[in-house]
Design a protein around this motif. Structure first.
Motif, PDB file in Angstrom:
ATOM      1  N   VAL A  42      -6.548  -0.157  -9.577  1.00  0.00           N
ATOM      2  CA  VAL A  42      -7.876  -0.675  -9.586  1.00  0.00           C
ATOM      3  C   VAL A  42      -8.324  -0.663 -11.003  1.00  0.00           C
ATOM      4  O   VAL A  42      -8.213  -0.009 -11.870  1.00  0.00           O
ATOM      5  CB  VAL A  42      -8.711   0.479  -8.833  1.00  0.00           C
ATOM      6  CG1 VAL A  42     -10.225  -0.220  -8.899  1.00  0.00           C
ATOM      7  CG2 VAL A  42      -8.466   0.354  -7.367  1.00  0.00           C
ATOM      8  N   THR A 108     -11.369   0.813  -1.912  1.00  0.00           N
ATOM      9  CA  THR A 108      -9.953   0.452  -2.470  1.00  0.00           C
ATOM     10  C   THR A 108      -8.985   1.519  -2.278  1.00  0.00           C
ATOM     11  O   THR A 108      -7.898   1.075  -2.467  1.00  0.00           O
ATOM     12  CB  THR A 108     -10.220   0.135  -3.939  1.00  0.00           C
ATOM     13  OG1 THR A 108     -10.690   1.087  -4.673  1.00  0.00           O
ATOM     14  CG2 THR A 108     -11.335  -0.959  -4.292  1.00  0.00           C
ATOM     15  N   PRO A 110      -8.068   4.028  -4.503  1.00  0.00           N
ATOM     16  CA  PRO A 110      -6.993   3.880  -5.562  1.00  0.00           C
ATOM     17  C   PRO A 110      -6.199   5.048  -5.862  1.00  0.00           C
ATOM     18  O   PRO A 110      -6.775   6.141  -5.172  1.00  0.00           O
ATOM     19  CB  PRO A 110      -8.340   3.953  -6.643  1.00  0.00           C
ATOM     20  CG  PRO A 110      -9.472   4.684  -5.947  1.00  0.00           C
ATOM     21  CD  PRO A 110      -9.682   4.400  -4.670  1.00  0.00           C
ATOM     22  N   VAL A 113      -6.446   4.211 -11.720  1.00  0.00           N
ATOM     23  CA  VAL A 113      -7.651   3.311 -12.167  1.00  0.00           C
ATOM     24  C   VAL A 113      -7.730   3.156 -13.706  1.00  0.00           C
ATOM     25  O   VAL A 113      -7.708   4.078 -14.438  1.00  0.00           O
ATOM     26  CB  VAL A 113      -8.962   4.130 -11.755  1.00  0.00           C
ATOM     27  CG1 VAL A 113     -10.190   3.268 -12.117  1.00  0.00           C
ATOM     28  CG2 VAL A 113      -9.019   4.196 -10.199  1.00  0.00           C
TER      29      VAL A 113
END
Length: 407
Positions: A42, A108, A110, A113
């Motif tokens: 992400v 999302t 993740p 990140v």
């Protein structure tokens, strides 16, 4: 009738993309940074990430470097955003802007990140540092809670010849916040990448920043290369050397094939580990970090390198002896096809999580048109299909080169 229209739209997109061919996947490693199967990467921050929606360089670089991994990406960049999510206050509460940010991140799921904040907050100068650090740490707490590995990026400089812009003071503040990000990363044992100084150095050679604060296409190409180097990924392809003699051709870093044709001096395959990152045509870096092919033993004259019977580059014997940069050809075409899919996938995701009428579909007035949220969810079919195609096509396909003398 509405369902028929939806199916028609879905069929259109599938037909549009079905023409893109699938490939296979090969192993690819990395140095200090690595990704594993199933990772969801992400990009979270302000315009430093949102603006790459137009170019896709950051995602393309990581996709091709880890071609053997089933990695997916989500870009949650939001122009004007800060660590408190205040840039996301696009519809009336609830949720609050911060809750909106937390929802975006959580959805999302993740595992890795890349965090790019500080550019907006730096406008508050020294006085705003405590509030920024508090928000940054709170955001990192959330990412830790989700089990995500975090890589923190510094701010980038502003560039302008307009003296009214107070460039020196603004950059001093941006450096101050970069230092704060580095300190927080050190305290929390997170990876920190300084992109401020490499970007500043690049601005001395090429125009990569527009409107004072935003990277252009060349800027994102530079940023992708900066991240590759900082993450410990190999940045310079090995030089391929072809030696031509009366007895045939020999090669270093390539496999020689039977020439087949009388005019062919050398026929060979280069075992590429990853696809090239196509530089913008206007970029001064177009030949940097390119595959170099050297050819010795050639008589005076000009020689053409072809792939799939199409010219790749033509150069003199003297130029081939020094080494010629390969800046086009089938693998560049393949990389651009992947980038096209990345851009389409990101466009679908952008309008899925940031619909133009989000107040009515997912916001406080969703009681009016909330039924349309189903249409947003159906876009996941297309997004997942495109992700599959990106993964399948990210390995370099075998290219057969031929070196021939021009008559």
């Amino acid at each position: 009738m509405r369902k028929i229209r939806a199916l028609t739209t879905l069929g259109y997109f599938l037909l549009f993309f079905i023409t893109l061919s699938a490939g296979t996947v090969s192993a690819q490693g990395a140095g200090s940074f690595s990704l594993k199967d199933g990772d969801r990467v992400v990009f979270l921050g302000n315009s430093i990430f949102e603006n790459d929606f137009q170019f896709g360089y950051l995602e393309l670089a990581l996709t091709t470097r880890f071609a053997d991994k089933g990695i997916t990406f989500r870009n949650l960049g939001w122009t004007g955003d800060n660590v408190w999510g205040e840039g996301r206050s696009t519809y009336t509460n609830p949720p609050t802007p911060y809750e909106h940010l937390m929802e975006d991140i959580t959805k999302t799921q993740p595992t890795v990140v890349f965090l790019g904040y500080g550019g907006v907050e730096a406008q508050d100068g020294q006085a705003g540092l405590p509030h920024f650090k508090e928000g940054l740490n709170k955001l990192l707490d959330k990412l830790d809670e989700l089990g995500a590995k975090t890589v923190l990026l510094s701010t980038i400089p502003v560039v302008s010849t307009d003296t009214a812009q107070r460039i020196s003071q603004r950059n001093a503040d941006l450096e101050l916040y970069s230092k704060a990000i580095s300190e927080v990363a050190g305290q929390r044992k997170k990876q920190f990448i300084d992109i401020y100084n490499p970007i500043l150095a690049a601005t001395k050679k090429e125009e990569i920043i527009e409107n004072t604060v935003h990277l252009n296409e060349a800027g994102y190409y530079y940023l992708a290369k900066i991240l590759e180097k900082a993450l410990g990924l190999e940045t310079s392809p090995k030089t391929t050397t072809i030696t031509v003699s009366k007895t045939g051709a020999q090669a270093d870093n390539a496999r020689i094939l039977p020439a087949g044709q009388e005019k062919t001096l050398a026929k060979f395959i280069i075992d590429e580990k990853y696809l090239p990152l196509p530089a913008p045509r206007k970029s001064g870096q177009i030949a940097e970090n390119a595959q170099i092919i050297k050819a010795s033993g050639l008589k005076k004259g000009f020689y053409s390198l072809t792939a799939d019977n199409a010219e790749v580059v033509t150069a003199s014997a003297a130029e081939w002896a020094k080494g010629v940069a390969i800046t086009q050809g089938p693998q560049f075409t393949q990389a651009e096809e992947i980038r096209t899919m990345i851009l389409k996938k990101n466009e679908l995701h952008f309008f899925q999580y940031r619909p133009l009428n989000q107040t009515y579909i997912i916001g406080f007035r969703r009681y009016e048109q909330g039924r349309h949220v189903k249409g947003l969810e159906e876009q996941n079919i297309l997004i997942k299909w495109l992700e599959g195609q990106i993964i399948l096509n990210s390995e370099p396909k075998e290219v057969v080169y031929e070196l021939k003398k021009l008559e």
